[in-house]
Design a protein around this motif. Structure first.
Motif, PDB file in Angstrom:
ATOM      1  N   GLU A  79       0.831  -1.204   0.000  1.00 56.43           N
ATOM      2  CA  GLU A  79       0.000   0.000   0.000  1.00 56.43           C
ATOM      3  C   GLU A  79       0.867   1.256   0.000  1.00 56.43           C
ATOM      4  OE1 GLU A  79      -2.820  -0.424   3.265  1.00 56.43           O
ATOM      5  OE2 GLU A  79      -2.927  -2.556   2.756  1.00 56.43           O
ATOM      6  N   ASN A  92      -5.323  -6.388  -4.356  1.00 51.05           N
ATOM      7  CA  ASN A  92      -5.617  -6.405  -2.924  1.00 51.05           C
ATOM      8  C   ASN A  92      -7.123  -6.603  -2.748  1.00 51.05           C
ATOM      9  OD1 ASN A  92      -5.592  -5.678   0.030  1.00 51.05           O
ATOM     10  ND2 ASN A  92      -3.458  -5.245  -0.460  1.00 51.05           N
ATOM     11  N   ASP A  93      -7.765  -5.901  -1.829  1.00 48.78           N
ATOM     12  CA  ASP A  93      -9.203  -6.117  -1.639  1.00 48.78           C
ATOM     13  C   ASP A  93      -9.952  -4.789  -1.615  1.00 48.78           C
ATOM     14  OD1 ASP A  93      -9.421  -5.119   1.160  1.00 48.78           O
ATOM     15  OD2 ASP A  93      -8.212  -6.869   1.656  1.00 48.78           O
ATOM     16  N   ILE A  95     -11.700  -3.314   0.733  1.00 46.67           N
ATOM     17  CA  ILE A  95     -11.519  -2.456   1.900  1.00 46.67           C
ATOM     18  C   ILE A  95     -10.248  -1.629   1.754  1.00 46.67           C
ATOM     19  CG2 ILE A  95     -11.001  -2.470   4.384  1.00 46.67           C
ATOM     20  CD1 ILE A  95     -13.085  -4.658   4.694  1.00 46.67           C
ATOM     21  N   VAL A  96      -9.188  -2.253   1.274  1.00 49.50           N
ATOM     22  CA  VAL A  96      -7.943  -1.510   1.015  1.00 49.50           C
ATOM     23  C   VAL A  96      -8.191  -0.429  -0.036  1.00 49.50           C
ATOM     24  CG1 VAL A  96      -5.641  -1.696  -0.012  1.00 49.50           C
ATOM     25  CG2 VAL A  96      -6.353  -3.315   1.751  1.00 49.50           C
ATOM     26  N   ALA A 147      -8.110  -9.799  12.113  1.00 50.07           N
ATOM     27  CA  ALA A 147      -7.302  -8.587  11.892  1.00 50.07           C
ATOM     28  C   ALA A 147      -8.287  -7.431  11.830  1.00 50.07           C
ATOM     29  CB  ALA A 147      -6.505  -8.692  10.593  1.00 50.07           C
ATOM     30  N   ASN A 149     -10.367  -4.097  11.278  1.00 48.49           N
ATOM     31  CA  ASN A 149     -10.561  -3.112  10.200  1.00 48.49           C
ATOM     32  C   ASN A 149     -10.076  -3.606   8.841  1.00 48.49           C
ATOM     33  OD1 ASN A 149     -11.522  -1.429  12.251  1.00 48.49           O
ATOM     34  ND2 ASN A 149      -9.518  -0.477  12.552  1.00 48.49           N
ATOM     35  N   THR A 150     -10.195  -4.910   8.623  1.00 49.22           N
ATOM     36  CA  THR A 150      -9.763  -5.515   7.358  1.00 49.22           C
ATOM     37  C   THR A 150     -10.883  -6.382   6.800  1.00 49.22           C
ATOM     38  OG1 THR A 150      -8.912  -7.552   8.345  1.00 49.22           O
ATOM     39  CG2 THR A 150      -7.390  -5.657   8.252  1.00 49.22           C
ATOM     40  N   SER A 174      -7.126  -9.008  17.801  1.00 50.57           N
ATOM     41  CA  SER A 174      -6.480  -8.622  16.545  1.00 50.57           C
ATOM     42  C   SER A 174      -5.091  -9.254  16.426  1.00 50.57           C
ATOM     43  CB  SER A 174      -6.360  -7.108  16.435  1.00 50.57           C
ATOM     44  OG  SER A 174      -5.898  -6.748  15.143  1.00 50.57           O
ATOM     45  N   PRO A 176      -2.835  -9.461  13.178  1.00 52.76           N
ATOM     46  CA  PRO A 176      -2.761  -9.140  11.751  1.00 52.76           C
ATOM     47  C   PRO A 176      -2.078 -10.200  10.884  1.00 52.76           C
ATOM     48  CG  PRO A 176      -2.224  -7.217  13.073  1.00 52.76           C
ATOM     49  CD  PRO A 176      -2.295  -8.379  14.010  1.00 52.76           C
ATOM     50  N   SER A 220     -16.214 -11.999   0.535  1.00 49.08           N
ATOM     51  CA  SER A 220     -14.789 -11.681   0.318  1.00 49.08           C
ATOM     52  C   SER A 220     -14.469 -11.586  -1.162  1.00 49.08           C
ATOM     53  CB  SER A 220     -13.910 -12.752   0.967  1.00 49.08           C
ATOM     54  OG  SER A 220     -14.195 -14.020   0.409  1.00 49.08           O
ATOM     55  N   SER A 222     -11.185 -10.149  -3.724  1.00 47.85           N
ATOM     56  CA  SER A 222      -9.942  -9.433  -3.991  1.00 47.85           C
ATOM     57  C   SER A 222     -10.079  -8.792  -5.366  1.00 47.85           C
ATOM     58  CB  SER A 222      -8.733 -10.365  -3.935  1.00 47.85           C
ATOM     59  OG  SER A 222      -8.873 -11.418  -4.858  1.00 47.85           O
TER      60      SER A 222
END
Length: 319
Positions: A79, A92-93, A95-96, A147, A149-150, A174, A176, A220, A222
């Motif tokens: 990122e 990535n996904d 949320i990112v 993890a 907030n992911t 959490s 990660p 989910s 990506s």
């Protein structure tokens, strides 16, 4: 008069033969343009496989592209690289992607990498061996390694809510790093964890119990994310990227056994399951569904991760 006509005809014939001879000796040299360059950041995950295969099979080169797959072991490093302008795109996904957009990064999601159907890119809540956890209700008051907030937490909340369990009734811990999360499960530091494949398959191989999978609803996904600057300045190259990418998807779906070793070399798969682990079925390039994106944006807003009112159109762009 007849002689003059005959002479004129003979001159024209000679000139024609000379012209043809000259054309035969002339070589037309096509000007080959330099390949367009793209730098794509990938992680050692299954969603990178189409790009890896496109590179290996020369599909990018066939499109006159010079695609450099920049490999990262950490999503944070990946990122940071796209934020600093070192990359044209990343896998990535969602949320990112939304967090990058929220931070001021001008990016767009241009395709799903995995997750066009719930069966692609499987996640699950997995309970420790002999934990006595068999149902979602058994998780109340128990420690679940996630993890924060992911996409992991989003999947966790979705699976719990779909099963009628308020996420606030479980103790989220959490962790990660996914391998550490798996270690904590088997050392009984947590009662359950949420992981994607291939570590989901590995945890099951080691005796963990799958409580619920995310195969009933599409939680989910990506995605492939490009900088808007790249889309503006290299639109043709991005289209060519996806033509090559689509060819690689066909190869993976039609001949998965041929790419088993490629997957082992490029995806973090525990050695114990690597030879028997099945390659995913991959989707052709396509945008994520508006409903799936909106569900994630609503969850992020509820969690306080988004301050701006992001819409589907703000986040995606059709190539």
């Amino acid at each position: 008069m007849k002689n003059a006509v005959r002479l004129r005809g003979l001159i024209l014939l000679v000139l024609s033969l000379l012209l043809l001879a000259g054309c035969g000796q002339t070589k037309v040299t096509a000007v080959k343009t330099a390949p367009e360059k793209l730098k794509i950041g990938v992680l050692p995950l299954e969603d990178a496989m189409p790009a890896v295969v496109a590179e290996k099979n020369g599909y990018f080169a066939q499109e006159n592209l010079d695609v450099e797959l920049v490999r990262f072991q950490s999503a944070v490093e990946q990122e940071s690289a796209i934020q600093s302008g070192q990359l044209d795109g990343i896998v990535n996904d969602l949320i990112v992607a939304a967090l990058l957009k929220e931070s001021g990064q001008n990016i767009k999601v241009t395709s799903i990498a995995l997750g066009s159907t719930p069966e692609e890119g499987k996640f699950a809540i997995v309970a420790a061996p002999k934990s006595g956890i068999n149902t979602l209700a058994d998780l109340k008051g128990k420690k679940i390694g996630i993890a924060n907030n992911t996409i992991i937490e989003y999947v966790t909340d979705g699976l719990l809510e779909d099963g009628g369990i308020d996420p606030s009734l479980v103790d989220k811990v959490s962790v990660p790093k996914i391998p550490v999360r798996v270690e904590m499960l088997f050392s009984h530091q947590v009662d359950a964890i949420v992981v994607p494949d291939p570590l989901l398959t590995f945890a099951e191989f080691k005796g963990a119990k799958i409580v619920v999978r995310d195969t009933a609803r599409n939680l989910s996904q990506s995605v492939v994310i490009f900088n808007q600057k790249t889309l503006n300045e290299k639109k043709g190259a991005v289209k060519a990227f996806y033509r090559a990418y689509a060819n690689a998807v066909d190869d993976l779906n039609n001949h998965p056994v041929d790419y088993q070793q490629v997957m082992i070399d490029n995806v973090n798969i525990p050695e114990q399951i690597a030879k028997d682990y099945q390659i995913q079925r991959y989707p052709k390039p396509q945008l994520p569904a508006e409903e799936d994106v909106n569900n994630i944006l609503k969850w992020m807003t509820k969690k306080g991760l988004l301050k701006t009112d992001l819409k589907y159109q703000d986040l995606v762009e059709k190539i």
